[in-house]
Design an enzyme around this catalytic site. Structure first.
Site, PDB file in Angstrom:
ATOM      1  N   LYS A   1       0.943  -1.224   0.095  1.00  0.00           N
ATOM      2  CA  LYS A   1      -0.262   0.073  -0.080  1.00  0.00           C
ATOM      3  C   LYS A   1       0.915   1.341  -0.063  1.00  0.00           C
ATOM      4  CE  LYS A   1      -2.252  -1.378   3.884  1.00  0.00           C
ATOM      5  NZ  LYS A   1      -1.377  -2.536   3.965  1.00  0.00           N
ATOM      6  N   THR A   2       2.048   1.283   0.818  1.00  0.00           N
ATOM      7  CA  THR A   2       2.806   2.567   0.911  1.00  0.00           C
ATOM      8  C   THR A   2       3.600   2.641  -0.318  1.00  0.00           C
ATOM      9  OG1 THR A   2       3.040   2.096   3.213  1.00  0.00           O
ATOM     10  CG2 THR A   2       4.491   3.491   2.298  1.00  0.00           C
TER      11      THR A   2
ATOM     12  N   ASP B   1      -0.904   6.718   6.554  1.00  0.00           N
ATOM     13  CA  ASP B   1      -1.100   5.233   6.858  1.00  0.00           C
ATOM     14  C   ASP B   1      -1.908   4.918   8.209  1.00  0.00           C
ATOM     15  OD1 ASP B   1      -0.274   2.583   6.603  1.00  0.00           O
ATOM     16  OD2 ASP B   1       1.707   2.569   7.198  1.00  0.00           O
TER      17      ASP B   1
ATOM     18  N   THR C   1      -5.358  -1.210   7.422  1.00  0.00           N
ATOM     19  CA  THR C   1      -5.175  -2.590   7.259  1.00  0.00           C
ATOM     20  C   THR C   1      -6.839  -3.172   7.944  1.00  0.00           C
ATOM     21  OG1 THR C   1      -4.416  -2.399   9.717  1.00  0.00           O
ATOM     22  CG2 THR C   1      -3.031  -3.182   8.069  1.00  0.00           C
TER      23      THR C   1
ATOM     24  N   ARG D   1       6.510  -8.274   1.761  1.00  0.00           N
ATOM     25  CA  ARG D   1       7.327  -7.876   2.871  1.00  0.00           C
ATOM     26  C   ARG D   1       7.901  -9.130   3.316  1.00  0.00           C
ATOM     27  NH1 ARG D   1       4.973  -4.495   6.726  1.00  0.00           N
ATOM     28  NH2 ARG D   1       5.394  -2.772   5.363  1.00  0.00           N
TER      29      ARG D   1
HETATM   30  P1  ADP Z   1       2.074  -1.868   3.392  1.00  0.00           P
HETATM   31  O1  ADP Z   1       2.363  -0.500   3.132  1.00  0.00           O
HETATM   32  O2  ADP Z   1       0.870  -2.337   2.587  1.00  0.00           O
HETATM   33  O3  ADP Z   1       2.384  -2.358   4.605  1.00  0.00           O
HETATM   34  P2  ADP Z   1       4.686  -1.753   1.898  1.00  0.00           P
HETATM   35  O4  ADP Z   1       4.076  -0.612   0.498  1.00  0.00           O
HETATM   36  O5  ADP Z   1       5.460  -0.901   2.629  1.00  0.00           O
HETATM   37  O6  ADP Z   1       3.384  -2.414   2.416  1.00  0.00           O
HETATM   38  O7  ADP Z   1       5.562  -3.063   1.084  1.00  0.00           O
HETATM   39  C1  ADP Z   1       6.156  -3.823   1.852  1.00  0.00           C
HETATM   40  C2  ADP Z   1       7.571  -4.014   0.963  1.00  0.00           C
HETATM   41  O8  ADP Z   1       7.161  -5.392   0.166  1.00  0.00           O
HETATM   42  C3  ADP Z   1       8.141  -2.973   0.005  1.00  0.00           C
HETATM   43  O9  ADP Z   1       9.144  -2.138   0.497  1.00  0.00           O
HETATM   44  C4  ADP Z   1       8.349  -3.890  -1.082  1.00  0.00           C
HETATM   45  O10 ADP Z   1       9.831  -4.344  -1.224  1.00  0.00           O
HETATM   46  C5  ADP Z   1       7.598  -4.964  -1.088  1.00  0.00           C
HETATM   47  N1  ADP Z   1       6.593  -4.836  -2.193  1.00  0.00           N
HETATM   48  C6  ADP Z   1       5.133  -4.692  -1.722  1.00  0.00           C
HETATM   49  N2  ADP Z   1       4.590  -4.864  -2.893  1.00  0.00           N
HETATM   50  C7  ADP Z   1       5.114  -4.970  -4.000  1.00  0.00           C
HETATM   51  C8  ADP Z   1       4.978  -5.157  -5.306  1.00  0.00           C
HETATM   52  N3  ADP Z   1       3.542  -5.285  -5.988  1.00  0.00           N
HETATM   53  N4  ADP Z   1       6.076  -5.842  -6.097  1.00  0.00           N
HETATM   54  C9  ADP Z   1       7.327  -5.655  -5.623  1.00  0.00           C
HETATM   55  N5  ADP Z   1       7.464  -5.219  -4.304  1.00  0.00           N
HETATM   56  C10 ADP Z   1       6.735  -4.968  -3.576  1.00  0.00           C
END
Ligand code: ADP
Length: 344
Positions: free
Chosen positions: A79-80, A124, A173, A232
């Site tokens: 998401k981030t 977030d 979430t 992640r």
């Molecule tokens: P969330 O905000 O949903 O908790 P993040 O955006 O921080 O998740 O993603 C966590 C890590 O996973 C990122 O730093 C990245 O390295 C990896 N990641 C997430 N989604 C993808 C994707 N679609 N393709 C490649 N890497 C991804």
């Protein structure tokens, strides 16, 4: 960027640290280079990406900021990343904060008034905004205005302040905790789902290439099968398996090495770690498979109910190890099978 390296005997063997959903310092250091930079590099979540592409293209053609976007889904699914990609695709700046970090409406005034036209404000854990802050956001989201009160008592005056047209990207979430008034102010709403093995495998291979790790397809698939559908976690497991390969093998990750490394880290064939197994075992052994209320289960496990709801159970539900009913959580036949037990 300098990389942290753990010699094998110093690898954190705590399985919880491996599959925990929050970002660790190591993730932050290393993931910056692993984050996909644009939509083309963003693997999987096809529906979300395709719909977003249309919205981004249309907004750019009209030379307007994108509508406010709400991204929902379990932690670690990107998401981030997507919020950053939106800013990149729109060619604008992103300011990132989180629900718990904004304690008072006053904290938001500085942030909002500093936004330029088209900038992205990323919040977030937006479900954790206080009611007061949330209400303060409504006019900002709707007509780019904020009202704030200056002075006190009889001299108190409300001042209206016009903001530039910005885009709020909220991530949560717990979409169920976003009330209708806030939800209705988002024009675009997307749900992230856990990634399939193939997409995760592609993500692992891409990360391995960026980190200079040798891995074959079977090795990548083995890690992807055990990464709980979460990029992640996949990246985190890749780094731990890399350590193992470096010390115990010829620096190349094969299926065998991945399997051995993950086993020694306490990640089983289904990708469940110590904590998952403890939750399921408690459910089966202490509560005869349930149903049991989440509060009771959490108290028995000495965990916060929110930790179970946000980070542990989404994957267990998705993988079919757990059922959520109106009377509480229940084990499934798959749970009994996993532990080699007979269903009651
Ligand atoms: P969330 O905000 O949903 O908790 P993040 O955006 O921080 O998740 O993603 C966590 C890590 O996973 C990122 O730093 C990245 O390295 C990896 N990641 C997430 N989604 C993808 C994707 N679609 N393709 C490649 N890497 C991804």
């Amino acid at each position: 960027m300098e990389e942290k390296f753990f010699p094998f005997d110093k690898i954190p063997m705590d399985a919880k640290a491996l599959t925990q959903k929050a970002e660790t310092d190591e993730d932050v250091v290393l993931n910056i280079s692993l984050r996909p930079a644009n939509l083309l590099e963003f693997i999987g979540q096809k529906d979300v990406v395709n719909n977003l592409k249309v919205a981004l293209t249309a907004a750019k053609q009209r030379q307007e900021p994108l509508e406010h976007v709400l991204l929902c889904g379990p932690p670690g699914l990107g998401k981030t990343c997507l919020a950053m990609i939106i800013a990149h695709e729109m060619g604008t700046k992103i300011t990132a904060t989180s629900g718990p970090a904004i304690e008072r409406a006053g904290d938001l005034i500085g942030i909002l008034t500093n936004l330029e036209a088209g900038d992205i404000l990323f919040i977030d854990e937006i479900h954790r905004l206080s009611k007061v802050v949330e209400e303060f956001l409504y006019p900002a989201m709707e007509n780019c205005q904020i009202d704030f009160v200056i002075d006190k008592g009889p001299y108190a005056r409300t001042i209206k302040f016009n903001l530039k047209r910005f885009t709020l990207v909220g991530a949560t979430t717990r979409s169920g905790l976003i009330g209708a008034p806030l939800r209705s102010r988002f024009g675009i709403l997307h749900h992230f789902d856990f990634y399939g093995e193939e997409d995760l495998s592609t993500i692992i291979k891409r990360s391995a290439e960026l980190l200079g790790i040798k891995i074959d397809s079977a090795g990548a698939l083995e890690i992807s099968r055990r990464a709980r559908g979460t990029p992640r976690i996949a990246n985190r497991l890749l780094r731990r398996v890399r350590d193992f390969a470096q010390v115990k093998a010829k620096n190349e990750i094969t299926q065998e090495i991945a399997d051995q490394a993950l086993k020694s880290l306490g990640i089983d064939a289904q990708g469940l770690d110590e904590v998952d197994r403890r939750v399921l075992k408690t459910l089966v052994e202490t509560y005869q498979g349930g149903p049991v209320g989440i509060e009771t289960l959490a108290a028995t496990l000495n965990e916060e109910p929110d930790t179970i709801i946000d980070t542990i159970e989404p994957y267990l539900l998705k993988a079919g190890f757990l059922k959520r009913t109106s009377r509480g959580r229940e084990a499934t036949p798959l749970t009994y099978q996993h532990f080699g037990l007979r269903t009651l």
